[in-house]
Motif scaffolding. Structure first.
Motif, PDB file in Angstrom:
ATOM      1  N   TRP A  70       0.729  -1.227   0.087  1.00 54.62           N
ATOM      2  CA  TRP A  70       0.042   0.154   0.041  1.00 54.62           C
ATOM      3  C   TRP A  70       0.822   1.071   0.069  1.00 54.62           C
ATOM      4  O   TRP A  70       0.763   2.126  -0.729  1.00 54.62           O
ATOM      5  N   THR A  71       1.970   1.235   0.790  1.00 50.11           N
ATOM      6  CA  THR A  71       2.841   2.482   0.946  1.00 50.11           C
ATOM      7  C   THR A  71       3.388   2.646  -0.335  1.00 50.11           C
ATOM      8  O   THR A  71       3.645   3.833  -0.650  1.00 50.11           O
ATOM      9  N   SER A  72       3.891   1.539  -1.040  1.00 51.12           N
ATOM     10  CA  SER A  72       4.698   1.689  -2.335  1.00 51.12           C
ATOM     11  C   SER A  72       3.642   2.157  -3.227  1.00 51.12           C
ATOM     12  O   SER A  72       4.075   3.100  -4.284  1.00 51.12           O
ATOM     13  N   ILE A 115       0.797   3.936  -2.956  1.00 51.00           N
ATOM     14  CA  ILE A 115       0.401   5.380  -2.965  1.00 51.00           C
ATOM     15  C   ILE A 115       1.162   6.236  -2.649  1.00 51.00           C
ATOM     16  O   ILE A 115       1.081   7.507  -2.864  1.00 51.00           O
ATOM     17  N   GLU A 116       2.288   6.463  -1.922  1.00 52.69           N
ATOM     18  CA  GLU A 116       3.011   7.206  -1.311  1.00 52.69           C
ATOM     19  C   GLU A 116       4.218   7.239  -1.940  1.00 52.69           C
ATOM     20  O   GLU A 116       5.295   8.486  -1.823  1.00 52.69           O
ATOM     21  N   GLN A 117       4.805   6.400  -2.767  1.00 54.22           N
ATOM     22  CA  GLN A 117       6.198   6.395  -3.335  1.00 54.22           C
ATOM     23  C   GLN A 117       6.268   6.402  -4.851  1.00 54.22           C
ATOM     24  O   GLN A 117       5.247   5.918  -5.410  1.00 54.22           O
ATOM     25  N   VAL A 124      -6.208   9.208  -5.375  1.00 56.78           N
ATOM     26  CA  VAL A 124      -4.956   9.926  -5.539  1.00 56.78           C
ATOM     27  C   VAL A 124      -5.213  10.547  -6.866  1.00 56.78           C
ATOM     28  O   VAL A 124      -5.826   9.863  -7.843  1.00 56.78           O
ATOM     29  N   THR A 179       0.998  15.343  -6.683  1.00 49.43           N
ATOM     30  CA  THR A 179       0.335  14.514  -6.177  1.00 49.43           C
ATOM     31  C   THR A 179      -0.531  14.890  -5.319  1.00 49.43           C
ATOM     32  O   THR A 179       0.069  15.485  -4.089  1.00 49.43           O
ATOM     33  N   TYR A 205      -3.980  13.803  -2.556  1.00 50.23           N
ATOM     34  CA  TYR A 205      -4.576  12.567  -1.856  1.00 50.23           C
ATOM     35  C   TYR A 205      -5.989  12.782  -1.402  1.00 50.23           C
ATOM     36  O   TYR A 205      -6.109  13.889  -0.918  1.00 50.23           O
ATOM     37  N   GLU A 208      -5.908  13.889   5.400  1.00 53.96           N
ATOM     38  CA  GLU A 208      -4.676  13.882   4.514  1.00 53.96           C
ATOM     39  C   GLU A 208      -4.310  12.691   3.759  1.00 53.96           C
ATOM     40  O   GLU A 208      -5.112  12.210   2.859  1.00 53.96           O
ATOM     41  N   LYS A 209      -3.395  12.112   4.094  1.00 54.43           N
ATOM     42  CA  LYS A 209      -2.924  10.735   3.432  1.00 54.43           C
ATOM     43  C   LYS A 209      -3.289   9.572   4.444  1.00 54.43           C
ATOM     44  O   LYS A 209      -2.941   8.379   3.880  1.00 54.43           O
TER      45      LYS A 209
END
Length: 653
Positions: A136-138, A140-142, A189, A206, A208, A213-214
């Protein structure tokens, strides 16, 4: 399909959150990750989505199932609708007054948001693990990162997750997942553009839409009343560009078939596009549909060829030999070969996931075959994954830490494929004919020669003493002529070119006058003095490396005589109608369908002047004399029986 929307979306206190800061580099509409997929947007979307789902397979023996479904929602129920229309888009307009691409993106977004309904492409999978926290982190956020469960997975660069944004007019995607260790969660996103804030800060490109927030919501997306009750992931492409892709369903179907043929055939993957199911049981009907359409059959000739390999119950299975340099064991990959029905002379290259990486060509320009290569072992998959480029369509030496070893390995793979094709499909020649090609000068009705009552006709002049060496008429009769040119050779010229033997070798006219290529009556006799028109090639590379303007010589008689095909040896006989100089002779392979392919000349020799300069598929000579058959012995880089074509470029003397 129009959804009955949950009203919570209208009252949500959540807002679009675009992280900001001072002195940030501004992001325009030309988002590098999104632009990667602009050439083939629908094909890239289907390819990347299905690859990600295969990578998340739950380990059961059930195929991963992916569903593509178009839904319609009320435009006002898009999460953060009011914020987008009243604040975010106006700020972006003020920040980018002159950047044309950004202005076009904003204009399109405004048009979509002003409509009553908006199209949403919903893509769901099952028999997968869903998105675990690290995945999920990879996702959405990276940027540029990818967390996969094993080395056999397809993706590794984290670029494919941008493909859905390339087909959205709003550059907006919502994710919903139910994983093994987590409850259902969702987030939106946006790959928008930077815009300036009142406090002097600038947002990043980008944004969210989450609980805070995120932080993701702990439930499914508000605009879809369905809830997920089994592990897996949903991807919602908001504002799908329907006008740009009116044939999106058929494009997705063809992309799935073309890129995941092996996955589907081996029941690793099933796909549903609206009401169309693509599975092992239904793939035949799609293949038949493509064959029946002239345009589609031409466009997807490779797909048809590879399907024929997999469907051939008698296809040949060859195990890949181990590679000590990488400690790859025997059998970590297999090669399937067939020469039935469609034959594209290519091999589909894939790894364990079954997604096509690329089509391997330049294996043989004359043998009929198609093949499928699949790396099945864990170790070889790890090696190939390291060599794979971000687009997953090439294995590149440049990506390896040890480039020399990687080149050695990829050459080993290529040699394995070529050797397997030659071993199984090259005609086995048990008896070598010393003068192969002499059939070009024999009567077409060989039975009349062998029959007892047949009228005997002289083959050549009665004055000559001629004998054929080890000529097997049965073999010669069924072997195709290796040239398709015009022009006749006289008895004298047959003897001089070495095709048949005369009672003498002949004597050069005027002694030394026979040297070089400008010869007397006997072109290939040996003189005692240097010739008058020879060309010393030693140290004289001008003919090869200088840019010399030449013209195609149309009126040229020639013959190609096979001497030893297993050693790549042939004899070229050339006879121009005019004297020509600065001669370049280009040799090509002619396949059964008439297509040309290149061949490399390893060596070229003339009996009088010795070695001739050659480069790639070309041979260079100083001159050729009109109405004289002149011979060149060539060695090629292919040890097969070849049908060759010769083209000559030169200048007139």
């Amino acid at each position: 399909m129009v959804l009955d929307i949950k009203q919570e979306a209208l009252s949500s206190k959540s807002k679009w959150y675009f992280p900001s800061g001072r002195n940030l580099e501004k992001t325009s509409a030309s988002n590098a990750y999104v632009e990667t997929f602009n050439d083939k947007k629908i094909e890239s979307l289907a390819r990347e989505i299905c690859q990600n789902s295969l990578d998340a397979a739950d380990g059961s023996n059930n195929p991963v199932k992916v569903t593509f479904e178009m839904i319609q929602i009320d435009t006002r129920t898009i999460p953060g609708y009011s914020d987008l229309v009243s604040d975010i888009i106006p700020r972006a307009e003020r920040t980018w007054p002159n950047e044309e691409k950004t202005k076009r993106l904003i204009s399109k977004m405004k048009s979509v948001l002003n409509s009553d309904e908006v199209s949403v492409l919903k893509i769901s999978d099952e028999n997968t693990t869903g998105l675990e926290p690290q995945n999920w982190t990879s996702l959405i956020e990276q940027a540029g990162s990818s967390v996969k469960s094993n080395d056999e997975s397809g993706g590794s660069f984290g670029i494919g997750k941008a493909a859905p944004f390339a087909v959205s007019d709003l550059r907006m995607v919502f994710y919903n997942t139910l994983s093994v260790s987590e409850s259902e969660q969702s987030i939106g996103v946006s790959k928008f553009v930077s815009y300036d804030l009142d406090n002097g800060e600038t947002t990043q490109g980008t944004g969210y839409y989450g609980e805070d927030e995120k932080i993701p919501f702990n439930h499914g997306v508000n605009f879809d009343p369905t809830s997920r009750n089994h592990k897996g992931t949903d991807v919602y492409i908001i504002g799908f560009a329907v006008d740009d892709f009116p044939n999106w369903k058929s494009e997705i179907i063809y992309s799935i078939l073309d890129n995941f043929l092996v996955s589907i055939e081996y029941e690793q993957l099933e796909v549903m596009v609206e009401d169309k199911v693509i599975s092992k049981n239904s793939i035949q009907q799609y293949v038949d549909m493509i064959r029946a359409d002239k345009k589609l059959s031409k466009q997807y000739i490779d797909l048809l060829s590879y399907y024929d390999v997999l469907a051939d119950t008698e296809h040949i299975v060859v195990e890949f030999p181990g590679f000590e340099g990488y400690k790859i064991k025997d059998g970590e990959a297999i090669l399937l070969l067939s020469n039935k029905t469609e034959n594209n002379r290519k091999v589909l290259m894939t790894r364990k996931a079954g997604m096509k990486i690329f089509d391997k060509n330049r294996i043989s320009g004359i043998l009929k075959f198609s093949g499928v290569f699949q790396a099945t072992g864990a170790h070889i998959n790890k090696i190939l994954k390291e060599l794979e480029n971000p687009n997953h369509d090439k294995w590149s030496v440049d990506r390896a830490q040890n480039k020399r070893q990687a080149k050695w390995f990829l050459n080993h793979v290529t040699r394995f494929i070529k050797d397997a094709v030659v071993e199984h499909f090259q005609e086995k020649i048990t008896e070598q004919v010393d003068a192969f090609g002499v059939s070009d000068f024999l009567p077409s009705n060989l039975e009349s020669i062998k029959g007892e009552r047949a009228e005997k006709q002289p083959l050549v002049s009665e004055k000559a003493s001629v004998r054929l060496k080890k000529l097997n008429l049965e073999e010669l009769h069924k072997t195709p002529i290796r040239s398709n040119e015009i022009g006749e050779l006289s008895n004298e010229e047959l003897i001089k070119s070495g095709i048949i033997e005369g009672n003498t070798a002949g004597v050069a006219f005027g002694g030394g006058g026979g040297g070089g290529l400008r010869l007397g009556d006997n072109d290939f006799g040996g003189g005692t003095e240097p010739g008058n028109y020879g060309n010393d090639f030693d140290g004289d590379d001008n003919l090869v490396i200088e840019r010399i303007d030449r013209k195609r010589i149309a009126n040229m008689k020639y013959r190609v005589i096979e001497q030893d095909s297993l050693a790549g040896k042939y004899k070229l006989l050339l006879n121009p109608e005019k004297n020509i100089r600065d001669v370049k002779v280009t040799v090509s392979i002619i396949g059964d369908s008439g297509n040309k392919s290149k061949v490399r000349v390893l060596q070229a020799m003339n009996a009088n002047i010795g070695s001739l300069k050659s480069r790639r598929d070309a041979i260079f000579l100083p001159n050729l004399i009109r109405n004289k058959w002149q011979s060149i012995d060539v060695t090629l880089n292919q040890q097969n029986r070849l049908k060759l074509e010769v083209e000559v470029d030169a200048n007139f003397e």
